[in-house]
Design an enzyme around this catalytic site. Structure first.
Site, PDB file in Angstrom:
ATOM      1  N   GLY A  24       5.718  15.874  49.350  1.00 51.77           N
ATOM      2  CA  GLY A  24       4.943  16.051  50.581  1.00 51.77           C
ATOM      3  C   GLY A  24       5.641  15.486  51.792  1.00 51.77           C
ATOM      4  O   GLY A  24       5.194  15.681  52.923  1.00 51.77           O
ATOM      5  N   ASN A  25       6.744  14.767  51.560  1.00 54.18           N
ATOM      6  CA  ASN A  25       7.552  14.226  52.653  1.00 54.18           C
ATOM      7  C   ASN A  25       8.811  15.095  52.695  1.00 54.18           C
ATOM      8  O   ASN A  25       9.683  14.995  51.827  1.00 54.18           O
ATOM      9  CB  ASN A  25       7.859  12.753  52.330  1.00 54.18           C
ATOM     10  CG  ASN A  25       8.874  12.117  53.255  1.00 54.18           C
ATOM     11  OD1 ASN A  25       9.655  12.797  53.901  1.00 54.18           O
ATOM     12  ND2 ASN A  25       8.870  10.791  53.295  1.00 54.18           N
ATOM     13  N   GLU A 174      -2.710   3.661  52.700  1.00 51.59           N
ATOM     14  CA  GLU A 174      -1.328   3.679  53.197  1.00 51.59           C
ATOM     15  C   GLU A 174      -1.137   2.775  54.409  1.00 51.59           C
ATOM     16  O   GLU A 174      -0.141   2.876  55.123  1.00 51.59           O
ATOM     17  CB  GLU A 174      -0.933   5.120  53.517  1.00 51.59           C
ATOM     18  CG  GLU A 174      -1.045   6.062  52.327  1.00 51.59           C
ATOM     19  CD  GLU A 174       0.131   5.970  51.346  1.00 51.59           C
ATOM     20  OE1 GLU A 174       1.281   5.849  51.795  1.00 51.59           O
ATOM     21  OE2 GLU A 174      -0.115   6.009  50.121  1.00 51.59           O
ATOM     22  N   HIS A 243       1.570  11.162  56.430  1.00 49.79           N
ATOM     23  CA  HIS A 243       0.822  10.076  57.079  1.00 49.79           C
ATOM     24  C   HIS A 243       0.399  10.588  58.455  1.00 49.79           C
ATOM     25  O   HIS A 243       1.142  11.344  59.093  1.00 49.79           O
ATOM     26  CB  HIS A 243       1.699   8.829  57.279  1.00 49.79           C
ATOM     27  CG  HIS A 243       2.035   8.105  56.015  1.00 49.79           C
ATOM     28  ND1 HIS A 243       3.272   7.570  55.764  1.00 49.79           N
ATOM     29  CD2 HIS A 243       1.277   7.812  54.928  1.00 49.79           C
ATOM     30  CE1 HIS A 243       3.284   6.987  54.578  1.00 49.79           C
ATOM     31  NE2 HIS A 243       2.082   7.113  54.051  1.00 49.79           N
ATOM     32  N   CYS A 358       7.201   4.422  61.878  1.00 50.22           N
ATOM     33  CA  CYS A 358       7.058   4.050  60.459  1.00 50.22           C
ATOM     34  C   CYS A 358       7.694   2.699  60.186  1.00 50.22           C
ATOM     35  O   CYS A 358       7.271   1.978  59.281  1.00 50.22           O
ATOM     36  CB  CYS A 358       7.756   5.056  59.552  1.00 50.22           C
ATOM     37  SG  CYS A 358       7.231   6.741  59.733  1.00 50.22           S
TER      38      CYS A 358
HETATM   39  O1  SUG Z   1       6.205   6.930  51.995  1.00 51.88           O
HETATM   40  N1  SUG Z   1       9.594   7.726  52.318  1.00 51.88           N
HETATM   41  C1  SUG Z   1       8.416   7.123  52.879  1.00 51.88           C
HETATM   42  C2  SUG Z   1       8.366   7.325  54.369  1.00 51.88           C
HETATM   43  C3  SUG Z   1       7.251   6.528  54.985  1.00 51.88           C
HETATM   44  C4  SUG Z   1       7.072   6.827  56.419  1.00 51.88           C
HETATM   45  N2  SUG Z   1       6.072   5.988  56.975  1.00 51.88           N
HETATM   46  C5  SUG Z   1       5.160   6.346  57.889  1.00 51.88           C
HETATM   47  N3  SUG Z   1       4.948   7.600  58.173  1.00 51.88           N
HETATM   48  N4  SUG Z   1       4.434   5.443  58.416  1.00 51.88           N
HETATM   49  C6  SUG Z   1       7.160   7.680  52.211  1.00 51.88           C
HETATM   50  O2  SUG Z   1       7.133   8.888  51.924  1.00 51.88           O
HETATM   51  C7  SUG Z   1      11.196   8.222  50.542  1.00 51.88           C
HETATM   52  C8  SUG Z   1      11.928   7.439  49.490  1.00 51.88           C
HETATM   53  C9  SUG Z   1      12.852   8.283  48.661  1.00 51.88           C
HETATM   54  O3  SUG Z   1      12.705   9.498  48.608  1.00 51.88           O
HETATM   55  O4  SUG Z   1      13.730   7.698  48.035  1.00 51.88           O
HETATM   56  C10 SUG Z   1       9.981   7.480  51.062  1.00 51.88           C
HETATM   57  O5  SUG Z   1       9.376   6.697  50.349  1.00 51.88           O
END
Ligand code: SUG
Length: 426
Positions: A24-25, A174, A243, A358
């Site tokens: 989702g990221n 979160e 987020h 973030c």
């Molecule tokens: O939770 N990325 C984090 C990014 C967090 C961003 N924070 C805010 N939006 N506040 C997450 O998705 C990726 C780690 C990896 O793929 O190795 C990661 O955890």
């Protein structure tokens, strides 16, 4: 009472890598398997902190926990020395091992929900540690984050630090990434807006549960009249806004939000205006959700400068996206308190889906609360220089995916942590 907001930035840790751990990221998924540059990541983080200090703001920092986290693997039955635990986990369950290697604690907006003293029943600042139950690698952060927050904010007359909620999907929390505080000023009573998801069957998980936000409000004793819950827009989550701070940012009486950030923006904004008549909702035009997610325009830090104007601290990716940058120019030209755009390069973090907002946990404090913060975690030019030296000496220059399996890297990460602790305590 006059109050300021202190941004506590997470320092990207020495094992920063691209393991594609966050479904989702979009950035995390698409950079899976790439070579990472931990030293550059930490340099970029420190440069951002320096830039914010140059704007005249107080800046704090939060060190990374030790990774790979052998301690997080032991509950799964791995035994022996730390190296034996890590080697066995890598051999038997590579994705669990990778989760224990992530430097994801750098994104400190997810460390906790922070509830300002003027809004809480007992007049203390409350920090409710986030359980980060939505992602395995992130759930490993909660326990140490709680201990760290107690160390940074030891004054129990001014701060109340809560442990994380039970770590289960139904209570996914979160932290500050899904919370917005709006108020006439940092020291005045404010309105707390909790953005949350719900189970809607999309491909991408909705990490923040409303129930968790309600528990946070209860724990801090927030006035129900000054608390709002806002459902995130399904389309935004499915476009990669895992987020809410990927599509909205608030500061004092200003909200800068993508028009598609919330499920029912008209209702939300009118409820907000009822409670905060001088609210500015800053509109942006011509930035679709895909541009918002790839540029991270809304993941800017929106800060009040000492003179009273506001500045947007934007990732360089927003400068390079034509639609996002025209929106920034329009925001600066419009009638609202945002007067300055400050561009920072946090590319290494961005490639894992973490922009300027973030990387920081914002903590509003009055003079007495500020005096109650452990000064070792507040930056001076000297401490910043000392942190830079540790990073230059101990952070690996690059990590290719297979390097995570190397005991040499584990040893280097331990040495880096010891050197960092020596600077903090020194
Ligand atoms: O939770 N990325 C984090 C990014 C967090 C961003 N924070 C805010 N939006 N506040 C997450 O998705 C990726 C780690 C990896 O793929 O190795 C990661 O955890």
């Amino acid at each position: 009472m006059s109050a300021i907001e202190i941004n506590f930035d997470g320092l990207p840790g020495p094992t920063h890598n691209y393991a594609g751990l966050s479904v989702g990221n979009v950035a995390s998924q698409s950079n899976f398997g790439e070579v990472s540059f931990p030293r550059a990541a930490a340099r970029q983080g420190l440069a951002k902190m320096r830039r914010v200090m140059e704007l005249g703001l107080v800046q704090g920092f939060l060190p990374p926990p030790l990774r790979p986290a052998a301690a997080a693997l032991r509950p799964f039955g791995f035994k022996g020395s730390d190296d034996e635990v890590l080697a066995a986990a890598a051999a038997e369950d590579l994705s669990l091992f990778r989760a224990a290697c992530s430097a994801s604690s750098m994104w400190r907006a997810n460390a906790a929900n922070v509830l300002a003293a003027p809004d809480t029943t007992d007049g203390r600042v409350h920090l409710v540690t986030a359980n980060l139950a939505g992602m395995l690698h992130r759930s490993f952060e909660a326990e140490e984050t709680y201990r760290l927050l107690r160390r940074v904010f030891p004054d129990a007359d001014r701060f109340c630090i809560h442990e994380a909620l039970p770590s289960a999907r139904h209570f996914g929390d979160e932290g500050a990434a899904n919370h917005m505080r709006l108020a006439p000023s940092h020291g005045a009573p404010g309105l707390n807006v909790f953005a949350h998801g719900e189970l809607r069957g999309g491909n991408y998980p909705e990490r923040q549960s409303r129930r968790a936000s309600q528990a946070v409000a209860r724990l801090a004793g927030l006035d129900a009249e000054r608390t709002l819950y806002a459902l995130q827009n399904d389309a935004a989550v499915q476009a990669g806004a895992f987020h809410n701070d990927v599509v909205a940012v608030a500061n004092a009486n200003v909200l800068l939000a993508h028009p598609e950030a919330f499920a029912d923006p008209a209702r939300l904004y009118s409820a907000m205006r009822e409670r905060l008549p001088n609210l500015h909702v800053v509109e942006t035009f011509g930035v679709n959700l895909a541009d918002a997610v790839s540029s991270y325009l809304f993941n800017s830090q929106l800060v009040t400068l000492p003179g009273g104007d506001m500045a947007l601290i934007l990732p360089s990716d927003a400068r390079e996206n034509a639609a996002a940058w025209s929106a920034v120019e329009a925001v600066l030209a419009a009638d609202n308190p945002i007067r300055h755009a400050v561009v920072v390069d946090v590319r290494e973090s961005m490639r894992n889906g973490g922009g300027p907002a973030c990387l920081r946990l914002r903590v509003p404090v009055d003079g007495l609360a500020r005096a109650g913060i452990n000064p070792r975690f507040l930056l001076t030019p000297e401490r910043l220089a000392a942190l830079s030296q540790v990073v230059e000496a101990h952070w690996p220059e690059r990590i290719a995916p297979d390097d995570l399996l190397s005991p040499d890297l584990w040893a280097q990460a331990r040495a880096a942590r010891a050197a960092l602790e020596a600077v903090i305590e020194g």
